[in-house]
Design an enzyme around this catalytic site. Sequence first.
Site, PDB file in Angstrom:
ATOM      1  N   ARG A  24       0.822  -1.206   0.000  1.00 59.09           N
ATOM      2  CA  ARG A  24       0.000   0.000   0.000  1.00 59.09           C
ATOM      3  C   ARG A  24       0.864   1.268   0.000  1.00 59.09           C
ATOM      4  NH1 ARG A  24      -5.495  -0.472   3.272  1.00 59.09           N
ATOM      5  NH2 ARG A  24      -4.125  -1.340   4.816  1.00 59.09           N
ATOM      6  N   LYS A  53     -14.639   4.185  -4.472  1.00 55.56           N
ATOM      7  CA  LYS A  53     -14.079   5.319  -3.734  1.00 55.56           C
ATOM      8  C   LYS A  53     -12.578   5.132  -3.580  1.00 55.56           C
ATOM      9  CE  LYS A  53     -14.874   3.300   0.840  1.00 55.56           C
ATOM     10  NZ  LYS A  53     -13.447   3.140   1.169  1.00 55.56           N
ATOM     11  N   LYS A  82     -15.114  -0.235   4.668  1.00 55.75           N
ATOM     12  CA  LYS A  82     -13.912  -0.416   3.853  1.00 55.75           C
ATOM     13  C   LYS A  82     -12.878   0.640   4.203  1.00 55.75           C
ATOM     14  CE  LYS A  82     -15.621  -3.825   1.364  1.00 55.75           C
ATOM     15  NZ  LYS A  82     -16.762  -4.120   2.226  1.00 55.75           N
ATOM     16  N   ASP A  83     -11.600   0.284   3.996  1.00 60.50           N
ATOM     17  CA  ASP A  83     -10.482   1.142   4.383  1.00 60.50           C
ATOM     18  C   ASP A  83     -10.458   2.446   3.587  1.00 60.50           C
ATOM     19  OD1 ASP A  83      -9.703  -0.783   6.128  1.00 60.50           O
ATOM     20  OD2 ASP A  83      -7.963  -1.465   4.976  1.00 60.50           O
ATOM     21  N   ARG A  84      -9.761   3.410   4.175  1.00 65.20           N
ATOM     22  CA  ARG A  84      -9.563   4.693   3.509  1.00 65.20           C
ATOM     23  C   ARG A  84      -8.460   4.614   2.467  1.00 65.20           C
ATOM     24  NH1 ARG A  84      -7.570  10.360   6.468  1.00 65.20           N
ATOM     25  NH2 ARG A  84      -7.295  11.562   4.541  1.00 65.20           N
TER      26      ARG A  84
END
Length: 344
Positions: A24, A53, A82-84
Amino acid sequence: MADSTRVNLPFLSTNLPGIGGVLRTTDDDFIVDEEPAYPASGAGDHVFVRIEKRGLNTAQAVQAIAKALRIRERDIGIAGMKDRHAVTRQWISLPPPSTPEAALALSLDDIRILEATRHGHKLRTGHVRANRFILRVRSVSEHARERAAAILECLARPPGAPNWYGEQRFGKYGDNAEKGRALLRGEQRSDRRMDRFFISALQSELFNAWLVARMTDGLYARVLDGDVLHKVGGGMFTCEDAAVDEPRLLAGELVVTGPMFGTKMRAPTGAAAEREQAILAAAGLTREDFAKVAQIAEGTRRDASIAVRESAIQTLDDNSLEISFALPAGAYATAVMREVMKSE
């Protein structure tokens, strides 16, 4: 206490070297695609909307959509958070009198509307069949592809990968579980949603501690008399004969479950119950303590292991891999990648 929960988790694939690297580095390195539990029917007063998103968590995306459509955030349904720091595709539902046309006409920063279809009811939490991940790991070690393949093969064998709660469950500073303890002591109250979140973090910390003890004692792939077991695709039952049920665990027909403590949690019996009681005692808690928050955290069981399905590995360049797989709802891709990378 919280920091110890975020580290020192044992590896299932201890004898296999990891690939190292960094996960990431950009949002595009972490792609999540939510698979709904059922398709939208095409008819009804609610509108199911599939969004993409980036750089936003689910709550922030919902807030932006609610503001744009002038509806209340709480009336928007979501199946999972869900993660940012990712590119994520997931479903939400809009309340009446919203229309598919209004949803598709939205133009918002960092949010794309992919589909909009009518349905008969609001989307409920947990109505997710699976999440599919495409993850890019940079600066990997030599022989990374072969190493990743060996670890994923190990995790694919029943009972599967440990179903750890990931670090994000415990907050940016790792103190969410401690805030949950404060709630049990009656020392802290915020709003109902945040209180539920903090208690959930405490339950998650205790679950991780139970799973650490199970693995440390060589019981991860074992069944104990009194364990609460979960049939794959079916219901739960209490083990009465470990000699009968353990081969079923190793055949992938069932999984052991661990505690998400609460007054309505289904309790094990015998030695399995003693192990769960020991986890509470070590934390200075009793099951009765959770009666104070019964309205927001009833308690439940969580599978100790998860199936890692449809895994694939692609070499991007000499130093980077793309790894993809599917996990059941509620499982953390970071927990799987922790085994694969072993970067700690």
